[in-house]
Enzyme design. Structure first.
Site, PDB file in Angstrom:
ATOM      1  CG  ASP A   1     -13.804  12.450  -3.958  1.00 33.17           C
ATOM      2  OD1 ASP A   1     -13.808  12.068  -5.133  1.00 33.17           O
ATOM      3  OD2 ASP A   1     -12.769  12.669  -3.337  1.00 33.17           O
TER       4      ASP A   1
ATOM      5  CG  ASP B   1     -15.240  18.024   0.718  1.00 33.89           C
ATOM      6  OD1 ASP B   1     -15.726  16.997   0.205  1.00 33.89           O
ATOM      7  OD2 ASP B   1     -14.165  18.520   0.373  1.00 33.89           O
TER       8      ASP B   1
HETATM    9  N1  GLY Z   1     -11.429  14.385  -1.717  1.00 33.13           N
HETATM   10  C1  GLY Z   1     -11.534  13.493  -0.682  1.00 33.13           C
HETATM   11  C2  GLY Z   1     -10.557  12.382  -0.739  1.00 33.13           C
HETATM   12  O1  GLY Z   1      -9.368  12.618  -0.695  1.00 33.13           O
HETATM   13  O2  GLY Z   1     -10.967  11.274  -0.822  1.00 33.13           O
END
Ligand code: GLY
Length: 397
Positions: A169, A110
């Site tokens: 994501d 992330d």
């Molecule tokens: N993993 C990132 C979200 O919750 O969208």
């Protein structure tokens, strides 16, 4: 006669795109400033980053290693971009710097959210040379999670016994690596993005163009299982996952100009905007297959991510789709800026009600969440640029 009708239709279409919007951006920005002035009064400790509003009305705050830590300073940078006021730049700088230790974090995929939304926006807007090496180190840390045999960036180090899970994501962190390729001249960043996106097209999507949340691979890149973590079911269409994909493949097209990515972004967009379970106000339920629709919680964050992605995508497609994507996004912004979603109460700090973080874990359900604010602000900026005939992508400046 036919010629005149064509001209009239063309002018009508053009005026549809450029007509004065119902949304009063100036007034909305004033309301946004009031909310974040409230946030800055409540949040003083820059080692803890605003995350969501708890049911007791207090702000949940998280450490810099949490995946959402970069959104708050990103929001401050966007408010600075919307207002050009020095006080927002100073606040953004103050909340950006404490994230710098995350440049060495190799335990998360992330880093795009954490560093590019914060330092990335800061560098784009100020060209502060101090930010650049931090961004480059962070991009190298993120790249350590790419393994050539799989051709993918690993999302988590484990999930339900699988060792190489990849979530949709993850498409959102590629924009950061494209920046790093340009900033360093090192094309390996670019190749990672292309490889990851190609594997994602191959394995993440269903026949109807909806996407799975998690694909579990082995160490050679073979698919072992297709699952969900935050959606209703393995086979369901988790709303924010669809929005992440739409946005991510739009960026892939922007950065490569390869039409296969444009096709993919359009397939996802068409699934999303035409879904029979999409409510009239265009703010989706948290999962398109939630069993308790119409009583299921909404996800304003998914709406904001999709609106921002659709606004960019509308610039790359031809007549017909262009208007459809633009007007859908405009309706989303209208809804999010209205009393049903926008919080006009500075003691509540955040901008938007009704986001859903992780419904299966009963975490952050139907509450204000920081990343909804981020993509709402970004979409507002993009919308404002389009109607004022400026470049649309904040990253292009
Ligand atoms: N993993 C990132 C979200 O919750 O969208």
């Amino acid at each position: 006669m036919k010629f005149y009708i064509t001209i009239l239709l063309f002018l009508a279409m053009l005026s549809g795109l450029t007509a004065q919007p119902k949304l009063n951006i100036t007034k909305q920005v004033e309301l946004i400033e009031k909310q974040y002035e409230g946030m800055l009064k409540v949040c003083k400790d820059t080692s803890l980053f605003p995350q969501s509003l708890l049911p007791d009305g207090t702000v949940k705050q998280m450490k810099s290693a949490w995946w959402c830590s970069g959104f708050f300073s990103g929001n401050l940078w966007y408010i600075y971009e919307l207002t050009h006021q020095r006080k927002w730049k100073e606040a953004a700088e103050k909340w950006t710097l404490p994230l710098q230790k995350e440049q060495y974090n190799t335990s998360t995929h992330d880093l795009g959210f954490m560093l590019y939304c914060s330092f990335g926006n800061g560098y784009r807007l100020t060209k502060n040379e101090m930010y650049k090496p931090i961004l480059i180190t962070g991009a190298r840390s993120l790249s350590t999670r790419f393994h050539p045999k799989t051709g993918l960036i690993k999302s988590w180090d484990g999930f339900k016994g699988y060792k190489y899970p990849v979530i949709i994501d993850n498409m959102m962190n590629l924009e950061y690596l494209f920046w790093a390729a340009k900033a360093t001249g090192d094309s390996s960043f670019y190749h990672i993005c292309v490889s990851h996106a190609d594997q994602t097209i191959k394995n993440h999507f269903r026949e109807d163009n909806s996407s799975y949340h998690v694909i579990c691979y082995d160490s050679l890149g073979n698919v072992l299982a297709k699952k969900t973590a935050q959606g209703y079911a393995d086979q369901s269409a988790w709303a924010r996952g669809q929005a992440w994909g739409l946005y991510g493949f739009t960026v892939m097209y922007r950065e490569t100009k390869d039409p296969k990515y444009l096709d993919q972004a359009m397939h996802i967009a068409d699934f999303y905007i035409n879904h029979p379970q999409m409510p009239k106000d265009k703010i989706p339920y948290w999962d398109f297959n939630a069993p308790d629709i119409p009583d299921a919680p909404r996800d304003a964050s998914a709406a904001a991510v999709a609106a921002s992605g659709l606004l960019e995508l509308s610039r790359y497609v031809t007549s017909g789709k262009k208007e459809a994507y633009f007007s859908f996004a405009a309706e989303v912004l209208q809804s999010l800026s209205g009393p049903g979603y926008f919080i006009s109460d500075p003691s509540k700090c955040f901008l938007l009600l009704h986001s859903t973080g992780n419904k299966p874990a009963n975490s952050e359900v139907d509450v204000p969440i920081i990343y909804a604010d981020y993509y709402y602000l970004e979409a507002l900026l993009r919308y404002s640029r389009i109607i004022h005939h400026k470049k649309v992508i904040p990253t292009d400046n």
